[in-house]
Design an enzyme around this catalytic site. Structure first.
Site, PDB file in Angstrom:
ATOM      1  N   ASP A   6      42.960  45.756  41.056  1.00 49.84           N
ATOM      2  CA  ASP A   6      42.063  46.912  41.025  1.00 49.84           C
ATOM      3  C   ASP A   6      41.462  47.084  39.617  1.00 49.84           C
ATOM      4  O   ASP A   6      41.981  46.527  38.643  1.00 49.84           O
ATOM      5  CB  ASP A   6      42.904  48.142  41.414  1.00 49.84           C
ATOM      6  CG  ASP A   6      42.153  49.444  41.323  1.00 49.84           C
ATOM      7  OD1 ASP A   6      40.968  49.476  41.699  1.00 49.84           O
ATOM      8  OD2 ASP A   6      42.756  50.437  40.873  1.00 49.84           O
ATOM      9  N   ASP A   8      39.792  50.527  38.223  1.00 49.16           N
ATOM     10  CA  ASP A   8      40.016  51.835  37.595  1.00 49.16           C
ATOM     11  C   ASP A   8      41.491  52.150  37.379  1.00 49.16           C
ATOM     12  O   ASP A   8      42.282  52.168  38.320  1.00 49.16           O
ATOM     13  CB  ASP A   8      39.365  52.943  38.443  1.00 49.16           C
ATOM     14  CG  ASP A   8      37.847  52.827  38.420  1.00 49.16           C
ATOM     15  OD1 ASP A   8      37.284  52.878  37.320  1.00 49.16           O
ATOM     16  OD2 ASP A   8      37.244  52.678  39.499  1.00 49.16           O
ATOM     17  N   ASP A 137      46.706  51.328  41.334  1.00 50.68           N
ATOM     18  CA  ASP A 137      47.385  52.562  40.924  1.00 50.68           C
ATOM     19  C   ASP A 137      47.337  53.652  41.988  1.00 50.68           C
ATOM     20  O   ASP A 137      48.030  54.659  41.866  1.00 50.68           O
ATOM     21  CB  ASP A 137      46.749  53.108  39.639  1.00 50.68           C
ATOM     22  CG  ASP A 137      45.291  53.453  39.864  1.00 50.68           C
ATOM     23  OD1 ASP A 137      44.533  52.574  40.328  1.00 50.68           O
ATOM     24  OD2 ASP A 137      44.902  54.604  39.598  1.00 50.68           O
TER      25      ASP A 137
HETATM   26 MG    MG Z   1      42.462  52.448  40.532  1.00 52.82          MG
END
Ligand code: MG
Length: 179
Positions: A6, A8, A137
């Site tokens: 990922d 961000d 996350d």
């Molecule tokens: Mg993320």
């Protein structure tokens, strides 16, 4: 192994950038430091009346291009690739943000080069992407398919309440992934 990573708050410091802009624009309002952020979404972390102010920052042009890389992240994916793994950057662009997707491609080109831009998948639903692992996350990743990948957390304060998944940082990823 096919590894999906990922962007961000995994490869790029999105929460930190938000904190920085928030403090600058609203010095007299409360500010939650990125390293203590209790919820994944900024709007869940602040009083309801701040929602338009939060939205204004999230939707601002150029914000995604201005993100600083997470320490050790770009080096980690480069190392994974050099060890023979198939690595893809896998990110969901922010819905309604005019330039988010193009900024994300530009960001990858700037920090990693054109070859990695070709390895960048911008998809609203990550469950349709196949892979062995997804490093992300986000506390819950849902979509139309049953994911083929194992979701491994990139450790952030707002996902620590979930304890039944593996988690890593760019300091310990080799040990966690046993690579
Ligand atoms: Mg993320």
């Amino acid at each position: 192994m096919r590894i999906l990573v990922d962007m961000d708050d995994v490869l790029a410091e999105t929460c930190k950038k938000f904190e920085e802009i928030w403090k600058e624009k609203h010095p007299d309002l409360i500010c939650i430091p990125a390293e203590q952020q209790p919820f994944y979404y900024f709007t869940d972390c602040y009083p309801k009346e701040y929602a338009p102010l939060i939205e204004e920052i999230r939707m601002s042009k150029g914000i995604f291009l201005s993100l600083k890389p997470t320490e050790g992240g770009l080096e980690a994916i480069t190392e994974m690739k050099s060890k023979g793994h198939e690595v893809f950057i896998c990110s969901s662009p922010l819905t309604g943000h005019e330039t988010c997707a193009s900024e994300k491609y530009q960001w990858v080109r700037h920090y990693l080069g054109k070859e990695w831009e070709k390895k960048t998948l911008l998809v609203p639903d990550k469950t349709v992407v196949s892979g062995n692992i997804l490093i992300d996350d986000k506390p819950e990743i849902t979509g139309i398919a049953v994911p083929s990948w194992e979701h491994i957390f990139y450790d952030r304060p707002y996902n620590r309440h979930i304890t039944n998944k593996r988690r890593l940082t760019w300091d310990n990823w080799r040990e966690v992934l046993k690579l």
